[in-house]
Design an enzyme around this catalytic site. Structure first.
Site, PDB file in Angstrom:
ATOM      1  CG  HIS A  81      -5.600 -15.796  -6.314  1.00 29.65           C
ATOM      2  ND1 HIS A  81      -5.012 -16.467  -7.365  1.00 29.65           N
ATOM      3  CD2 HIS A  81      -6.890 -15.610  -6.663  1.00 29.65           C
ATOM      4  CE1 HIS A  81      -5.920 -16.684  -8.308  1.00 29.65           C
ATOM      5  NE2 HIS A  81      -7.069 -16.176  -7.908  1.00 29.65           N
ATOM      6  CG  ASP A  82      -8.552 -18.884  -6.114  1.00 33.18           C
ATOM      7  OD1 ASP A  82      -9.005 -17.939  -5.450  1.00 33.18           O
ATOM      8  OD2 ASP A  82      -8.725 -18.997  -7.346  1.00 33.18           O
ATOM      9  CD  GLU A 114      -9.056 -20.746 -12.029  1.00 31.42           C
ATOM     10  OE1 GLU A 114      -9.024 -20.944 -10.800  1.00 31.42           O
ATOM     11  OE2 GLU A 114      -9.743 -19.851 -12.556  1.00 31.42           O
ATOM     12  CG  ASP A 158      -5.960   3.052   0.541  1.00 29.70           C
ATOM     13  OD1 ASP A 158      -5.040   2.206   0.640  1.00 29.70           O
ATOM     14  OD2 ASP A 158      -6.613   3.212  -0.509  1.00 29.70           O
ATOM     15  CG  ASP A 172      -1.671   1.262   1.436  1.00 30.17           C
ATOM     16  OD1 ASP A 172      -1.890   1.974   0.440  1.00 30.17           O
ATOM     17  OD2 ASP A 172      -2.033   1.559   2.589  1.00 30.17           O
ATOM     18  CG  ASP A 193      -1.408   1.558  -3.777  1.00 26.75           C
ATOM     19  OD1 ASP A 193      -0.209   1.335  -4.011  1.00 26.75           O
ATOM     20  OD2 ASP A 193      -1.796   2.269  -2.825  1.00 26.75           O
ATOM     21  CG  ASP A 206      -6.297 -13.089 -13.142  1.00 20.20           C
ATOM     22  OD1 ASP A 206      -6.942 -14.026 -13.630  1.00 20.20           O
ATOM     23  OD2 ASP A 206      -5.594 -13.199 -12.120  1.00 20.20           O
ATOM     24  CG  ASP A 214     -11.023 -16.467 -13.197  1.00 23.26           C
ATOM     25  OD1 ASP A 214     -10.375 -16.908 -12.234  1.00 23.26           O
ATOM     26  OD2 ASP A 214     -12.269 -16.338 -13.180  1.00 23.26           O
TER      27      ASP A 214
END
Length: 563
Positions: free
Chosen positions: A329-330, A256, A25, A21, A29, A98, A199
């Site tokens: 990430h999954d 994927e 916030d 970040d 990013d 992605d 994806d």
């Protein structure tokens, strides 16, 4: 074997919300990623893959896209994206994005038009059906729990959503949908993007008629996967996409593809078919749980893991190309899942790195893997953010399952295990953000496990990754060599021989916290050996015909025969 840059790539996956970040916030990013490009260059990776950064209401953390050609407000703007691309290329690295086109957000303009009336020109951009006897059109369940259909009171029809109800599936049978998608892809490629991770790419085509799925005992909804995975028109669509757009650029594509075998995958990645470069299969990801219900654990054996890697190498050899990953990430963190995140965290993380970077295929590193980040175990469900995890908790609580059992499953395999912020230092919020609490809590072990710590320790996991990456780049045998499994029935040692012309590498891995013996098969001869890398100190003169292996020990030898 035809050489390609994407075969020789080392890919680093970034989950932007949790990487860095820059503005305080609490949300990662694009400018934060730019700040850390030199770190990635130092690691040795040469391709950066970004999880979705498009405009999104974030029902599923960016996988619900409302505008494909703009950037999520929290991440920055299109100029930040262009700057990231420029800065990545300036460091001789490539950037892939992605591509999420099985579905959009229900806030995408296409869907807002589509559900406005039955005769809207965009109506057929999505999959709408009338109900049956006041029920959904079929009995399919959503991947995230609940039905795969949502009723729209305005038009009195249901729309299909294989994921969240805020992620309506696109109708790929409509040529206008495909044209719009290809135009969007071309726009990004013309900006200089170097490829896509696609994806749920094998879900685009559904079986006509959308038949009911089989209801498994104990489940409310039918399993629709035979009717939406690897559907009848999927190869036609991908070949069309390749012809219209992908083939006109020197890019990398990886799809994927849950529910694929090597035989099915070969159809996607065979060079002569002109579809994709490689796919992510899920067979390894299902080794420790019930394939129908990932929350139910299952014991696994090393021989099963070896069989999966070998099967995919043999199945795609000379037909296509493999991808190599053990977390993303999954999925939960690989050192917690396949290694040992307590006493032998460092040794097992290095051992797993050795495996992934010495097998044939393109290795993928998920952010934090290179410092041995682990699963997290939050006490309260309120600390979790993943839609799938929250839905699972609600459903199990409704069924009366004790909280400790539900949380135990979440601690083991929730997607949020991989989504806690990157641990940069032992300062507040792990150096991920300044001031504002992060969007999801930091793993409490950040004080001991962080980048700053690893960069100061020459024996760290980070520097091991750096070395194994350098070795892979310097030794084409690690990328293109054949792979022969040895000691295939050994339940403790994973060992294989890589060969390319006269070059040979011997890889020896102890997969467990117990000590064991490795005995070199009698048919493997050599005059000289060179230790290329190991995760323990080794006496160079040590005989490798019989080795006493320590917990999670890993060794890579170059074997030489005299002429």
């Amino acid at each position: 074997m035809e050489q390609k840059w994407w075969k020789e790539a080392i890919v680093y996956q970034i989950y932007p919300r949790s990487f860095k970040d820059s503005n305080g916030d609490g949300i990662g990013d694009l400018p934060g990623i730019i700040q850390k490009l030199d770190y990635l260059k130092n690691l040795g990776v040469n391709v950066v893959w970004l999880c979705p950064v498009y405009k999104s209401p974030n029902d599923d953390n960016g996988y619900d896209i409302s505008n494909y050609q703009d950037i999520m407000d929290e991440f920055g703007d299109i100029k930040d994206m262009e700057n990231l691309l420029t800065e990545t290329h300036r460091r001789d690295m490539k950037l892939i994005m992605d591509l999420v086109v099985n579905h959009t957000s229900d806030e995408h303009p296409w869907f807002m038009e589509s559900h406005s009336s039955l005769d809207n020109p965009y109506r057929d951009f999505y999959i709408w059906r009338k109900g049956k006897n006041s029920s959904p059109p079929n009995n399919w369940g959503s991947v995230f729990g609940g039905p795969a259909w949502e009723y729209d009171e305005k038009t009195e029809e249901y729309y299909l959503h294989l994921f969240s109800k805020k992620q309506p599936d696109l109708n790929w049978e409509n040529p206008r949908v495909r044209e719009e998608i290809y135009t969007m892809i071309k726009c990004w490629l013309d900006k200089g993007i170097d490829g896509f991770r696609m994806d749920t790419v094998n879900m685009f085509s559904k079986v006509p008629g959308l038949p009911d799925g089989k209801i498994i005992k104990g489940y409310k909804y039918g399993d629709g996967s035979p009717y939406f995975l690897n559907g009848p028109s999927i190869h036609e669509y991908l070949q069309e996409m390749n012809k219209e757009v992908l083939s006109k650029y020197d890019i990398m594509t990886v799809g994927e593809t849950p529910g694929t075998t090597p035989e099915i995958a070969a159809l996607y990645v065979n060079r002569d078919r002109r579809e994709l470069n490689m796919v992510f299969h899920f067979e390894l990801m299902e080794i420790d749980h019930n394939p129908i219900n990932k929350w139910k654990p299952k014991e696994w054996k090393l021989t099963e893991l070896k069989k999966i890697f070998t099967k995919w190498h043999e199945g795609l050899k000379e037909k296509g190309w493999n991808s190599l990953y053990m977390n993303n990430h999954d999925q939960p963190r690989m050192v917690s899942r396949f290694g040992n995140n307590k006493k032998y965290r460092i040794e097992s993380a290095k051992m797993l790195a050795t495996l992934l970077h010495t097998l044939p295929g393109t290795p993928y590193i998920y952010q934090g893997e290179e410092i041995g980040m682990t699963n997290v175990a939050f006490d309260n469900i309120e600390d979790y953010r993943d839609i799938e995890t929250l839905n699972f908790y609600r459903e199990m609580a409704k069924r009366g399952l004790p909280k400790e059992k539900i949380m135990g499953a979440i601690h083991r395999i929730s997607r949020d295990n991989a989504r806690t912020p990157m641990q940069w230092g032992n300062n507040p919020n792990a150096g991920f953000t300044a001031g504002t609490p992060p969007w999801i809590k930091i793993n409490p072990n950040y004080r001991d496990i962080n980048v700053d710590h690893d960069l100061k320790d020459s024996n760290s996991i980070f520097y091991y990754y750096q070395k194994i990456i350098r070795l892979r780049k310097e030794n084409l045998i690690m990328t293109y060599g054949n792979c022969q499994l040895i000691l295939k029935d050994d339940e403790h040692v994973y060992s294989y021989l890589r060969t390319l012309n006269k070059d040979r590498l011997l890889i020896i891995l102890n997969f467990f916290p117990s000590q064991t013996i490795f005995n070199l098969p009698a048919n493997i001869n050599y005059q000289e050996k060179e230790l290329l890398i190991s995760n323990y100190n080794i006496e160079e003169k040590e005989d490798i015909k019989s080795i006493y292996l320590r917990p999670y020990e890993a060794r890579v030898y170059k074997l030489v025969n005299s002429e």
